[in-house]
Design an enzyme around this catalytic site. Structure first.
Site, PDB file in Angstrom:
ATOM      1  N   ASP A 233       0.391   5.520   2.041  1.00  0.00           N
ATOM      2  CA  ASP A 233      -0.001   5.419   3.087  1.00  0.00           C
ATOM      3  C   ASP A 233      -1.545   6.639   2.951  1.00  0.00           C
ATOM      4  OD1 ASP A 233       1.024   3.619   5.091  1.00  0.00           O
ATOM      5  OD2 ASP A 233       2.979   5.958   5.458  1.00  0.00           O
TER       6      ASP A 233
ATOM      7  N   HIS B  89       4.314  -0.113  -0.449  1.00  0.00           N
ATOM      8  CA  HIS B  89       5.320  -0.651   0.551  1.00  0.00           C
ATOM      9  C   HIS B  89       4.152  -2.012   1.365  1.00  0.00           C
ATOM     10  CE1 HIS B  89       3.499   2.732   3.020  1.00  0.00           C
ATOM     11  NE2 HIS B  89       3.828   1.997   4.038  1.00  0.00           N
TER      12      HIS B  89
ATOM     13  N   HIS C 204       0.880  -1.257   0.463  1.00  0.00           N
ATOM     14  CA  HIS C 204       0.362   0.223  -0.110  1.00  0.00           C
ATOM     15  C   HIS C 204       0.765   1.378  -0.607  1.00  0.00           C
ATOM     16  CE1 HIS C 204       0.927  -0.412   4.057  1.00  0.00           C
ATOM     17  NE2 HIS C 204       0.608   1.141   4.273  1.00  0.00           N
TER      18      HIS C 204
ATOM     19  N   ARG D  51       5.298   7.371  13.371  1.00  0.00           N
ATOM     20  CA  ARG D  51       5.418   7.754  12.621  1.00  0.00           C
ATOM     21  C   ARG D  51       4.446   9.036  12.241  1.00  0.00           C
ATOM     22  NH1 ARG D  51       1.271   5.026   7.861  1.00  0.00           N
ATOM     23  NH2 ARG D  51       0.325   6.931   8.360  1.00  0.00           N
TER      24      ARG D  51
END
Ligand SMILES: [Fe+2]
Length: 297
Positions: free
Chosen positions: A106, A273, A104, A288
């Protein structure tokens, strides 16, 4: 002066010679930004960052997002999304445990998808001296470049729908299945009706031109793309499966083995990723930050 060392064939580089806990002058920041967009994934080893310092560094790239999953944000720092399999004193997950089960990009389901994400490794699981929980990155720009011309012309015309709703329901169902099979120990929060309703589906071109590098890339991913428009769901599934297999070939992939103190950033427009979950019950904790990107068309 920073040093940039390539880590993968088409993407990935280590940047050394910089302490990200300190304010950066404009020239150093410009060098980092240039290396970032050139390499699509960059990482800095041996950093010691507070949440505020991580926020301050990544904010130089643009506006930071606060994730739709409020329960996985760090207390007092809404811009930090916690990725972890750890539990609090009451037995609840302190962050998102299984974000990244699928390839995917983000927040690609948003009208303004993420430009970049930065992940800071606070705790890394290690078994027999080997780091677990590697993250894989695939360059969708290198994958696009490698398509035959006829295929480029075909995908240039395609559009796809990214759906947070479909993603969360699919992810949660897969996790429930894992639970039944005894694979996971941490129960993730079920998506709430408010969360599912808060992010409408977004239709966009399959081929996206990067706003900084002007490279074309395939902006589809197995996590968030629900379907290709203008064809049946079966046709769409078959076409998407072929494209995903193309993008995630080993030659377009960089695998990162984490060390505590890594700050790694990836370009969500150019790469997708995928996480690996080979470490439970060893603890893993990552912070994150995510920078908003321009609107898709
Ligand atoms: Fe992710």
């Amino acid at each position: 002066m920073i040093t940039v060392t390539r880590a993968g064939k088409h993407l990935g580089a280590e940047i050394s010679g910089v302490d990200l806990s300190q304010p950066l002058d404009d020239d150093t920041f410009a060098q980092i930004a240039s290396a970032f967009f050139d390499n699509e994934v960059v990482f800095f080893r041996n950093q010691t960052l507070t949440p505020a310092q991580q926020i301050a560094f990544t904010r130089r790239f643009g506006v930071l997002e606060a994730h739709v999953r409020k329960e996985s944000r760090l207390a007092d720092h809404d811009e930090i999304f916690v990725l972890s399999n750890k539990l609090d004193a009451g037995g609840k997950a302190i962050g998102a445990q299984d974000a990244g089960r699928y390839w995917h990009s983000d927040l690609s389901y948003k009208r303004e998808p993420s430009m970049l994400s930065a992940l800071y490794a606070v705790e890394v699981p290690i078994k027999d001296g080997v780091a677990l929980g590697n993250t894989y990155f695939a360059s969708s720009t290198a994958a696009y470049d490698a398509l035959p011309d006829a295929m480029k012309q075909r995908v240039d015309k395609l559009r796809n729908v990214h759906s947070y709703r479909e993603y969360r329901l699919k992810n949660y169902a897969a996790q429930q299945e894992d639970e039944r099979r005894g694979i996971r120990t941490v129960q993730e929060h079920a998506p709430t009706p408010e969360q599912l309703a808060s992010v409408p589906d977004t239709e966009m071109d399959v081929v996206r031109t990067h706003p900084v590098t002007h490279r074309k890339g395939l902006f589809i991913n197995e996590g968030h793309t629900a379907w290709l428009t203008g064809m049946s769901r079966a046709e769409s599934d078959a076409e998407l499966a072929k494209l995903y297999a193309h993008i995630t070939q080993p030659e377009f992939v960089y695998c990162h083995a984490w060390r505590v103190g890594d700050l790694l950033m990836w370009d969500n427009i150019a790469v997708q990723h995928k996480a690996t979950f080979d470490y439970d019950p060893l603890p893993r904790l990552m912070y994150r930050t995510t920078v908003r990107g321009p609107a898709v068309v």
